[in-house]
Design a protein around this motif. Structure first.
Motif, PDB file in Angstrom:
ATOM      1  N   ILE A  69       0.673  -1.341   0.004  1.00  0.00           N
ATOM      2  CA  ILE A  69      -0.158  -0.032   0.206  1.00  0.00           C
ATOM      3  C   ILE A  69       0.986   1.161   0.019  1.00  0.00           C
ATOM      4  O   ILE A  69       0.492   2.343  -0.753  1.00  0.00           O
ATOM      5  N   ASN A  70       1.708   1.426   0.650  1.00  0.00           N
ATOM      6  CA  ASN A  70       2.607   2.563   0.869  1.00  0.00           C
ATOM      7  C   ASN A  70       3.345   2.808  -0.600  1.00  0.00           C
ATOM      8  O   ASN A  70       3.404   4.130  -0.503  1.00  0.00           O
ATOM      9  N   LYS A  71       3.566   2.060  -1.185  1.00  0.00           N
ATOM     10  CA  LYS A  71       4.101   2.340  -2.665  1.00  0.00           C
ATOM     11  C   LYS A  71       3.199   2.825  -3.548  1.00  0.00           C
ATOM     12  O   LYS A  71       3.729   3.508  -4.698  1.00  0.00           O
ATOM     13  N   LEU A  72       2.022   2.535  -3.210  1.00  0.00           N
ATOM     14  CA  LEU A  72       0.871   3.243  -4.044  1.00  0.00           C
ATOM     15  C   LEU A  72       0.424   4.375  -3.893  1.00  0.00           C
ATOM     16  O   LEU A  72      -0.210   5.211  -4.574  1.00  0.00           O
ATOM     17  N   ASP A  73       1.130   5.065  -2.781  1.00  0.00           N
ATOM     18  CA  ASP A  73       0.868   6.449  -2.404  1.00  0.00           C
ATOM     19  C   ASP A  73       1.060   7.583  -3.558  1.00  0.00           C
ATOM     20  O   ASP A  73       2.078   7.488  -3.993  1.00  0.00           O
ATOM     21  N   GLY A  74      -0.005   8.316  -4.198  1.00  0.00           N
ATOM     22  CA  GLY A  74       0.337   9.378  -5.269  1.00  0.00           C
ATOM     23  C   GLY A  74      -0.335   8.728  -6.412  1.00  0.00           C
ATOM     24  O   GLY A  74      -0.382   9.607  -7.413  1.00  0.00           O
ATOM     25  N   PHE A  75      -0.549   7.651  -6.417  1.00  0.00           N
ATOM     26  CA  PHE A  75      -1.151   7.107  -7.932  1.00  0.00           C
ATOM     27  C   PHE A  75      -2.676   7.115  -7.935  1.00  0.00           C
ATOM     28  O   PHE A  75      -3.278   6.825  -8.856  1.00  0.00           O
ATOM     29  N   GLU A  76      -3.239   7.082  -6.662  1.00  0.00           N
ATOM     30  CA  GLU A  76      -4.889   7.116  -6.856  1.00  0.00           C
ATOM     31  C   GLU A  76      -5.466   8.217  -7.181  1.00  0.00           C
ATOM     32  O   GLU A  76      -4.744   9.092  -7.777  1.00  0.00           O
ATOM     33  N   VAL A  77      -6.946   8.194  -7.132  1.00  0.00           N
ATOM     34  CA  VAL A  77      -7.624   9.565  -7.771  1.00  0.00           C
ATOM     35  C   VAL A  77      -7.296  10.717  -6.919  1.00  0.00           C
ATOM     36  O   VAL A  77      -7.950  10.857  -5.934  1.00  0.00           O
ATOM     37  N   GLY A  78      -6.122  11.199  -6.910  1.00  0.00           N
ATOM     38  CA  GLY A  78      -5.797  12.348  -6.082  1.00  0.00           C
ATOM     39  C   GLY A  78      -5.890  13.680  -6.594  1.00  0.00           C
ATOM     40  O   GLY A  78      -6.516  13.949  -7.745  1.00  0.00           O
ATOM     41  N   CYS A  79      -5.551  14.625  -5.894  1.00  0.00           N
ATOM     42  CA  CYS A  79      -5.657  16.193  -6.395  1.00  0.00           C
ATOM     43  C   CYS A  79      -4.958  16.462  -7.517  1.00  0.00           C
ATOM     44  O   CYS A  79      -5.558  17.071  -8.479  1.00  0.00           O
ATOM     45  N   VAL A  80      -3.874  15.848  -7.862  1.00  0.00           N
ATOM     46  CA  VAL A  80      -3.322  16.302  -9.220  1.00  0.00           C
ATOM     47  C   VAL A  80      -3.882  15.546 -10.278  1.00  0.00           C
ATOM     48  O   VAL A  80      -4.156  16.081 -11.556  1.00  0.00           O
ATOM     49  N   ALA A  81      -4.393  14.182 -10.174  1.00  0.00           N
ATOM     50  CA  ALA A  81      -5.456  13.595 -11.420  1.00  0.00           C
ATOM     51  C   ALA A  81      -6.472  14.572 -11.743  1.00  0.00           C
ATOM     52  O   ALA A  81      -7.011  14.629 -12.859  1.00  0.00           O
ATOM     53  N   CYS A  82      -6.999  15.228 -10.742  1.00  0.00           N
ATOM     54  CA  CYS A  82      -8.101  15.832 -11.107  1.00  0.00           C
ATOM     55  C   CYS A  82      -8.065  17.394 -11.288  1.00  0.00           C
ATOM     56  O   CYS A  82      -8.779  18.265 -11.923  1.00  0.00           O
ATOM     57  N   HIS A  83      -6.605  18.056 -10.841  1.00  0.00           N
ATOM     58  CA  HIS A  83      -6.552  19.416 -11.130  1.00  0.00           C
ATOM     59  C   HIS A  83      -5.349  19.816 -12.010  1.00  0.00           C
ATOM     60  O   HIS A  83      -5.362  20.983 -12.133  1.00  0.00           O
ATOM     61  N   ALA A  84      -4.615  18.912 -12.099  1.00  0.00           N
ATOM     62  CA  ALA A  84      -3.084  19.474 -13.021  1.00  0.00           C
ATOM     63  C   ALA A  84      -3.692  19.877 -14.396  1.00  0.00           C
ATOM     64  O   ALA A  84      -4.159  18.861 -15.212  1.00  0.00           O
ATOM     65  N   GLU A  85      -3.053  20.661 -14.881  1.00  0.00           N
ATOM     66  CA  GLU A  85      -3.078  21.157 -16.326  1.00  0.00           C
ATOM     67  C   GLU A  85      -2.010  20.818 -16.988  1.00  0.00           C
ATOM     68  O   GLU A  85      -1.798  21.079 -18.212  1.00  0.00           O
ATOM     69  N   GLY A  86      -0.719  20.467 -16.321  1.00  0.00           N
ATOM     70  CA  GLY A  86       0.507  20.306 -16.980  1.00  0.00           C
ATOM     71  C   GLY A  86       1.433  21.682 -16.819  1.00  0.00           C
ATOM     72  O   GLY A  86       0.682  22.603 -16.306  1.00  0.00           O
ATOM     73  N   ASN A  87       2.550  21.420 -17.064  1.00  0.00           N
ATOM     74  CA  ASN A  87       3.625  22.639 -16.629  1.00  0.00           C
ATOM     75  C   ASN A  87       3.211  23.529 -15.632  1.00  0.00           C
ATOM     76  O   ASN A  87       3.418  24.698 -15.398  1.00  0.00           O
ATOM     77  N   GLY A  88       3.083  22.803 -14.432  1.00  0.00           N
ATOM     78  CA  GLY A  88       3.082  23.475 -12.990  1.00  0.00           C
ATOM     79  C   GLY A  88       1.749  24.101 -12.723  1.00  0.00           C
ATOM     80  O   GLY A  88       1.724  24.895 -11.819  1.00  0.00           O
ATOM     81  N   VAL A  89       0.850  24.009 -13.587  1.00  0.00           N
ATOM     82  CA  VAL A  89      -0.449  24.868 -13.358  1.00  0.00           C
ATOM     83  C   VAL A  89      -1.483  23.871 -12.848  1.00  0.00           C
ATOM     84  O   VAL A  89      -1.931  22.906 -13.372  1.00  0.00           O
ATOM     85  N   PHE A  90      -2.250  24.206 -11.892  1.00  0.00           N
ATOM     86  CA  PHE A  90      -3.487  23.819 -11.364  1.00  0.00           C
ATOM     87  C   PHE A  90      -4.715  24.517 -11.565  1.00  0.00           C
ATOM     88  O   PHE A  90      -4.732  25.796 -11.401  1.00  0.00           O
ATOM     89  N   SER A  91      -5.813  23.787 -12.420  1.00  0.00           N
ATOM     90  CA  SER A  91      -6.864  24.391 -12.569  1.00  0.00           C
ATOM     91  C   SER A  91      -7.963  24.170 -11.659  1.00  0.00           C
ATOM     92  O   SER A  91      -7.891  23.206 -10.899  1.00  0.00           O
ATOM     93  N   GLY A  92      -9.074  25.022 -11.504  1.00  0.00           N
ATOM     94  CA  GLY A  92     -10.039  24.763 -10.681  1.00  0.00           C
ATOM     95  C   GLY A  92     -11.153  25.759 -10.862  1.00  0.00           C
ATOM     96  O   GLY A  92     -11.227  26.426 -11.668  1.00  0.00           O
ATOM     97  N   PRO A  93     -12.107  25.852  -9.739  1.00  0.00           N
ATOM     98  CA  PRO A  93     -13.609  26.652 -10.151  1.00  0.00           C
ATOM     99  C   PRO A  93     -13.369  28.078  -9.550  1.00  0.00           C
ATOM    100  O   PRO A  93     -14.271  29.019  -9.679  1.00  0.00           O
ATOM    101  N   ILE A  94     -12.139  28.581  -9.041  1.00  0.00           N
ATOM    102  CA  ILE A  94     -11.885  29.777  -8.389  1.00  0.00           C
ATOM    103  C   ILE A  94     -11.563  30.761  -9.771  1.00  0.00           C
ATOM    104  O   ILE A  94     -10.514  30.617 -10.407  1.00  0.00           O
ATOM    105  N   ARG A  95     -12.541  31.747  -9.820  1.00  0.00           N
ATOM    106  CA  ARG A  95     -12.150  32.695 -11.144  1.00  0.00           C
ATOM    107  C   ARG A  95     -10.868  33.427 -10.937  1.00  0.00           C
ATOM    108  O   ARG A  95     -10.300  33.640 -12.101  1.00  0.00           O
ATOM    109  N   ASN A  96     -10.839  34.182  -9.763  1.00  0.00           N
ATOM    110  CA  ASN A  96      -9.490  34.965  -9.472  1.00  0.00           C
ATOM    111  C   ASN A  96      -8.507  34.407  -8.588  1.00  0.00           C
ATOM    112  O   ASN A  96      -8.669  35.176  -7.451  1.00  0.00           O
ATOM    113  N   PRO A  97      -8.172  33.369  -8.815  1.00  0.00           N
ATOM    114  CA  PRO A  97      -7.124  32.629  -7.754  1.00  0.00           C
ATOM    115  C   PRO A  97      -6.163  33.552  -7.220  1.00  0.00           C
ATOM    116  O   PRO A  97      -5.331  34.322  -8.147  1.00  0.00           O
ATOM    117  N   LYS A  98      -5.910  33.596  -6.100  1.00  0.00           N
ATOM    118  CA  LYS A  98      -4.625  34.225  -5.371  1.00  0.00           C
ATOM    119  C   LYS A  98      -3.412  33.740  -5.937  1.00  0.00           C
ATOM    120  O   LYS A  98      -3.359  32.238  -5.896  1.00  0.00           O
TER     121      LYS A  98
END
Ligand code: HEC
Ligand code: HEC
Ligand code: HEC
Ligand code: HEC
Ligand code: HEC
Length: 274
Positions: free
Chosen positions: A125-154
């Motif tokens: 189980i420990n080695k599987l950490d990070g591959f699950e349906v996590g933050c990055v899977a749902c939010h990463a745009e690539g190139n260090g950008v994370f997208s989400g529902p906030i219109r004007n993110p700080k």
């Protein structure tokens, strides 16, 4: 102090000591993990120093256990056995499950896919950490950008943010919630939803499964409305109470008490199986 590490998306670069304390720990942690292949993708814990509430919610969700639930650890090896002797070597065979249960592996090379498959089979189980349906899977745009529902993110020192309207749409969940071969317990909720009254009224998956509450989006920012990431399902008693309306009518007919029960399904999909 200058840390030179592999950051979240595998780029290398210097980080100065102007980073907040929490993030220093995150950066140091990822440096350690750089020795190990699974620095990339990053475990969700690396987002926790700033997005504490989202992390706490998500940790309790089934998404966090998409690779390590008892059910998956049991059925994945069964499936490989069913496919046959070559299944463990062929990454495409594993991807038939990992596409949804370990979505980040979609872009990984065969060797990593084979290793993750072996970790599942070994229940490591420990080695599987990070591959699950996590933050990055749902939010990463690539190139260090994370997208989400906030219109004007700080802005912040760790990543660039970008608004995307797709997070408010049911089709966002459809990538994974549409598949239902008879032998596998991955129900096709999206197709049911599309035919439902909820869809016609514009009630999205998020409206029921990601409840709104007051909280903070990231440390140091004022309170506002955020969305729960616990994403409860059929195992949640709270949500189940909202699944059906039970209407009881009782009347005395001579000596008998006659009770009429009407059960109405309030969800856009089948109850109880989703
Ligand atoms: C298209 C996406 C998709 C694919 C491909 C997929 N699953 Fe799933 N799976 C899901 C979703 C979504 C759920 C949650 C469904 C629900 O609860 O209604 C799920 C639930 C499950 C569950 C029950 C929950 C649990 O962890 O106990 C098991 C077991 C499972 N899947 C195993 C597999 C296996 C094994 C494969 C490969 C043969 C696979 N899945 C392929 C999307 C998928
Ligand atoms: C299954 C996909 C999924 C996962 C996994 C996921 N999120 Fe989200 N996240 C969403 C969706 C969808 C929304 C928007 C919901 C809405 O506004 O209706 C959202 C919203 C957000 C927001 C904006 C603020 C808010 O609450 O609306 C932040 C910040 C965020 N997520 C961070 C994270 C972090 C950090 C993790 C991991 C700990 C994570 N998310 C895991 C899908 C996901
Ligand atoms: C150094 C602190 C920090 C770290 C670490 C961090 N974030 Fe953020 N993140 C922020 C801040 C600040 C915002 C802006 C929030 C706002 O404007 O309400 C943000 C916004 C977001 C948003 C919303 C973007 C939008 O426009 O809707 C998402 C999604 C997100 N982060 C995901 C992540 C993920 C995934 C990780 C881990 C890989 C992570 N963040 C790590 C500080 C951080
Ligand atoms: C990248 C794929 C993916 C995406 C995107 C995704 N899910 Fe899931 N979801 C899964 C998998 C896989 C499971 C099963 C986890 C397990 O093994 O228990 C799951 C489980 C769930 C469950 C729990 C089912 C239960 O019985 O406990 C709910 C509810 C759920 N998802 C809702 C959503 C909603 C709402 C969205 C959109 C905001 C969404 N999911 C987006 C893959 C995904
Ligand atoms: C009107 C509210 C509502 C909407 C809209 C809704 N759901 Fe549900 N959902 C529920 C309730 C309540 C349950 C728990 C009862 C049950 O299992 O059906 C549930 C259960 C689930 C489960 C777990 C199924 C299981 O086998 O236990 C999944 C997965 C799920 N929903 C995903 C989705 C997705 C994806 C969407 C959008 C396409 C969606 N839901 C739209 C209310 C809703």
């Amino acid at each position: 102090m200058l840390l030179f590490v592999i950051d979240l998306l595998g780029r290398t670069g210097p980080f100065s000591e102007t980073l907040p304390a929490g993030i220093q720990a995150v950066v140091a942690g990822s440096a350690q993990k750089a020795a190990d292949f699974h620095v990339n993708p990053p475990p969700a814990a690396q987002c926790a120093s700033c997005h504490a509430e989202h992390f706490q919610d998500w940790s309790r969700s089934s998404h966090a256990r998409s690779l390590t639930s008892e059910g998956f650890l049991r059925t994945f090896p069964q499936y490989l056995d069913f496919v046959g002797i070559r299944a463990r070597e062929d990454p495409q065979v594993s991807m038939a499950c990992f596409n949804c249960h370990a979505p980040l592996l979609k872009n990984a090379d065969s060797e990593i896919i084979r290793r993750v498959a072996a970790f599942v089979v070994a229940k490591d189980i420990n080695k599987l950490d990070g591959f699950e349906v996590g933050c990055v899977a749902c939010h990463a745009e690539g190139n260090g950008v994370f997208s989400g529902p906030i219109r004007n993110p700080k802005g912040n020192l760790f990543h660039a943010s970008k608004f995307s309207a797709s997070y408010k749409e049911a089709s966002f969940c459809a990538t994974c919630h549409t598949w239902a071969p008879a032998s596998i317990p991955c129900s096709d909720v999206y197709s049911d939803w599309k035919k439902s009254r909820a869809a016609k009224q514009g009630t999205t998956c998020q409206a029921c499964h990601m409840a709104e509450r007051v909280g903070i989006t990231a440390v140091g920012l004022p309170q506002r409305k955020i969305r729960s990431h616990i994403v409860p399902g059929g195992r949640s008693a709270d949500l189940l109470q909202k699944a059906v309306a039970l209407h009881l009518k009782a009347a005395f007919r001579q000596e008998h008490l006659e009770v009429t029960a009407t059960v109405r399904n309030l969800t856009p999909h089948r109850v109880p199986d989703g």
